[in-house]
Design an enzyme around this catalytic site. Sequence first.
Site, PDB file in Angstrom:
ATOM      1  N   LYS A  44      37.751  44.971  37.260  1.00 19.24           N
ATOM      2  CA  LYS A  44      36.980  44.694  38.461  1.00 19.24           C
ATOM      3  C   LYS A  44      37.790  43.955  39.514  1.00 19.24           C
ATOM      4  O   LYS A  44      37.452  43.960  40.678  1.00 19.24           O
ATOM      5  CB  LYS A  44      35.771  43.803  38.096  1.00 19.24           C
ATOM      6  CG  LYS A  44      34.808  44.363  37.118  1.00 19.24           C
ATOM      7  CD  LYS A  44      33.712  43.272  36.851  1.00 19.24           C
ATOM      8  CE  LYS A  44      32.853  43.694  35.694  1.00 19.24           C
ATOM      9  NZ  LYS A  44      31.911  42.602  35.327  1.00 19.24           N
ATOM     10  N   ILE A 102      46.081  40.996  40.137  1.00 17.76           N
ATOM     11  CA  ILE A 102      47.096  40.099  39.570  1.00 17.76           C
ATOM     12  C   ILE A 102      47.899  40.797  38.475  1.00 17.76           C
ATOM     13  O   ILE A 102      47.345  41.583  37.704  1.00 17.76           O
ATOM     14  CB  ILE A 102      46.440  38.798  39.024  1.00 17.76           C
ATOM     15  CG1 ILE A 102      47.493  37.774  38.597  1.00 17.76           C
ATOM     16  CG2 ILE A 102      45.460  39.077  37.891  1.00 17.76           C
ATOM     17  CD1 ILE A 102      46.946  36.359  38.406  1.00 17.76           C
ATOM     18  N   VAL A 103      49.187  40.518  38.462  1.00 17.22           N
ATOM     19  CA  VAL A 103      50.041  40.909  37.344  1.00 17.22           C
ATOM     20  C   VAL A 103      50.368  39.628  36.590  1.00 17.22           C
ATOM     21  O   VAL A 103      50.964  38.696  37.150  1.00 17.22           O
ATOM     22  CB  VAL A 103      51.335  41.604  37.813  1.00 17.22           C
ATOM     23  CG1 VAL A 103      52.236  41.915  36.609  1.00 17.22           C
ATOM     24  CG2 VAL A 103      51.010  42.878  38.574  1.00 17.22           C
ATOM     25  N   ASP A 104      49.930  39.602  35.332  1.00 15.40           N
ATOM     26  CA  ASP A 104      50.092  38.405  34.510  1.00 15.40           C
ATOM     27  C   ASP A 104      51.194  38.708  33.479  1.00 15.40           C
ATOM     28  O   ASP A 104      52.374  38.513  33.769  1.00 15.40           O
ATOM     29  CB  ASP A 104      48.725  38.102  33.878  1.00 15.40           C
ATOM     30  CG  ASP A 104      48.656  36.777  33.162  1.00 15.40           C
ATOM     31  OD1 ASP A 104      49.707  36.138  32.991  1.00 15.40           O
ATOM     32  OD2 ASP A 104      47.571  36.363  32.744  1.00 15.40           O
ATOM     33  N   THR A 108      48.828  45.423  31.419  1.00 17.86           N
ATOM     34  CA  THR A 108      47.896  46.388  32.040  1.00 17.86           C
ATOM     35  C   THR A 108      48.672  47.370  32.918  1.00 17.86           C
ATOM     36  O   THR A 108      48.470  48.583  32.857  1.00 17.86           O
ATOM     37  CB  THR A 108      46.852  45.637  32.894  1.00 17.86           C
ATOM     38  OG1 THR A 108      46.175  44.692  32.067  1.00 17.86           O
ATOM     39  CG2 THR A 108      45.840  46.602  33.503  1.00 17.86           C
ATOM     40  N   LYS A 132      52.308  36.428  38.421  1.00 19.14           N
ATOM     41  CA  LYS A 132      52.778  35.212  37.738  1.00 19.14           C
ATOM     42  C   LYS A 132      54.089  35.551  37.068  1.00 19.14           C
ATOM     43  O   LYS A 132      54.108  36.051  35.936  1.00 19.14           O
ATOM     44  CB  LYS A 132      51.764  34.793  36.667  1.00 19.14           C
ATOM     45  CG  LYS A 132      50.499  34.159  37.185  1.00 19.14           C
ATOM     46  CD  LYS A 132      49.678  33.705  35.977  1.00 19.14           C
ATOM     47  CE  LYS A 132      48.325  33.211  36.404  1.00 19.14           C
ATOM     48  NZ  LYS A 132      47.468  32.926  35.228  1.00 19.14           N
ATOM     49  N   ASP A 160      38.010  36.261  38.420  1.00 19.91           N
ATOM     50  CA  ASP A 160      36.910  35.479  37.849  1.00 19.91           C
ATOM     51  C   ASP A 160      37.369  34.491  36.787  1.00 19.91           C
ATOM     52  O   ASP A 160      38.496  34.548  36.297  1.00 19.91           O
ATOM     53  CB  ASP A 160      35.898  36.428  37.199  1.00 19.91           C
ATOM     54  CG  ASP A 160      36.410  36.984  35.869  1.00 19.91           C
ATOM     55  OD1 ASP A 160      37.549  37.504  35.839  1.00 19.91           O
ATOM     56  OD2 ASP A 160      35.696  36.875  34.868  1.00 19.91           O
TER      57      ASP A 160
HETATM   58  C1  PRP Z   1      43.117  41.066  34.955  1.00 18.12           C
HETATM   59  C2  PRP Z   1      43.718  41.714  36.199  1.00 18.12           C
HETATM   60  C3  PRP Z   1      44.670  42.709  35.654  1.00 18.12           C
HETATM   61  C4  PRP Z   1      45.079  42.124  34.325  1.00 18.12           C
HETATM   62  C5  PRP Z   1      46.445  41.540  34.443  1.00 18.12           C
HETATM   63  O1  PRP Z   1      42.025  41.799  34.531  1.00 18.12           O
HETATM   64  O2  PRP Z   1      42.729  42.308  37.001  1.00 18.12           O
HETATM   65  O3  PRP Z   1      44.086  43.982  35.489  1.00 18.12           O
HETATM   66  O4  PRP Z   1      44.151  41.099  33.985  1.00 18.12           O
HETATM   67  O5  PRP Z   1      46.853  40.983  33.213  1.00 18.12           O
HETATM   68  P1  PRP Z   1      48.144  41.488  32.454  1.00 18.12           P
HETATM   69  O6  PRP Z   1      49.261  41.578  33.458  1.00 18.12           O
HETATM   70  O7  PRP Z   1      48.381  40.414  31.438  1.00 18.12           O
HETATM   71  O8  PRP Z   1      47.837  42.808  31.829  1.00 18.12           O
HETATM   72  P2  PRP Z   1      40.892  41.183  33.591  1.00 18.12           P
HETATM   73  O9  PRP Z   1      41.196  41.554  32.179  1.00 18.12           O
HETATM   74  O10 PRP Z   1      40.717  39.741  33.876  1.00 18.12           O
HETATM   75  O11 PRP Z   1      39.601  42.017  34.008  1.00 18.12           O
HETATM   76  P3  PRP Z   1      38.821  42.042  35.407  1.00 18.12           P
HETATM   77  O12 PRP Z   1      39.777  42.586  36.448  1.00 18.12           O
HETATM   78  O13 PRP Z   1      37.685  42.966  35.140  1.00 18.12           O
HETATM   79  O14 PRP Z   1      38.404  40.640  35.714  1.00 18.12           O
END
Ligand code: PRP
Length: 177
Positions: A44, A102-104, A108, A132, A160
Amino acid sequence: MTKDALPRVLIDEETIRKRVDELARQIDADHAHVDELVLVGVLKGSFIFLADLSRRLTVPRRVDFLAVSTYPGEERMPGAVRLVLDLRIDISGRHVLLVEDIVDTGSTLAYLQRILGAREPAGLRTCTLLRKRARITHEVQVDYVGFDIPDVWVVGYGLDWAERYRTLPYIGVVDGE
Ligand code: PRP
């Protein structure tokens, strides 16, 4: 954090607005030759960024969405991410811009670039509002980055904290971070 406390500001609305403008100009310039760009929002978190970015572009464009789910606590493991909502359109032969909030860890994005790349688009680029750097464990190509941020829990502008704060107009940090 108490019920009514607001997250402290990390990136304010005006700073976001200016950066989204810059990103839109850069994306327009890079796609000047393209008949149509398919903007793919990852639900989302990307919905507000995508709404703003898509309205500032001038390249002909259409919007589609997908959604993924990550097995909790396994972000760094191969196979942790799966598709729970697919695109409605066939992206084969089309120019695609994947739009993330975001790219964590990058897990993903690594997954999405692999499955979308396999559909043989004419072009596949990625734009994220936030990244990040300290948390990256997957090597991913990111073509457009709004802001590199520290490793803190950020909310607002689509992001969120247990489904709270998604609609805050700024990027904030929850207390205790
Ligand atoms: C977040 C964000 C990315 C992902 C990044 O999604 O929207 O899709 O995490 O993290 P990564 O780089 O460690 O893969 P989240 O799982 O929080 O779902 P949401 O977007 O529905 O809030």
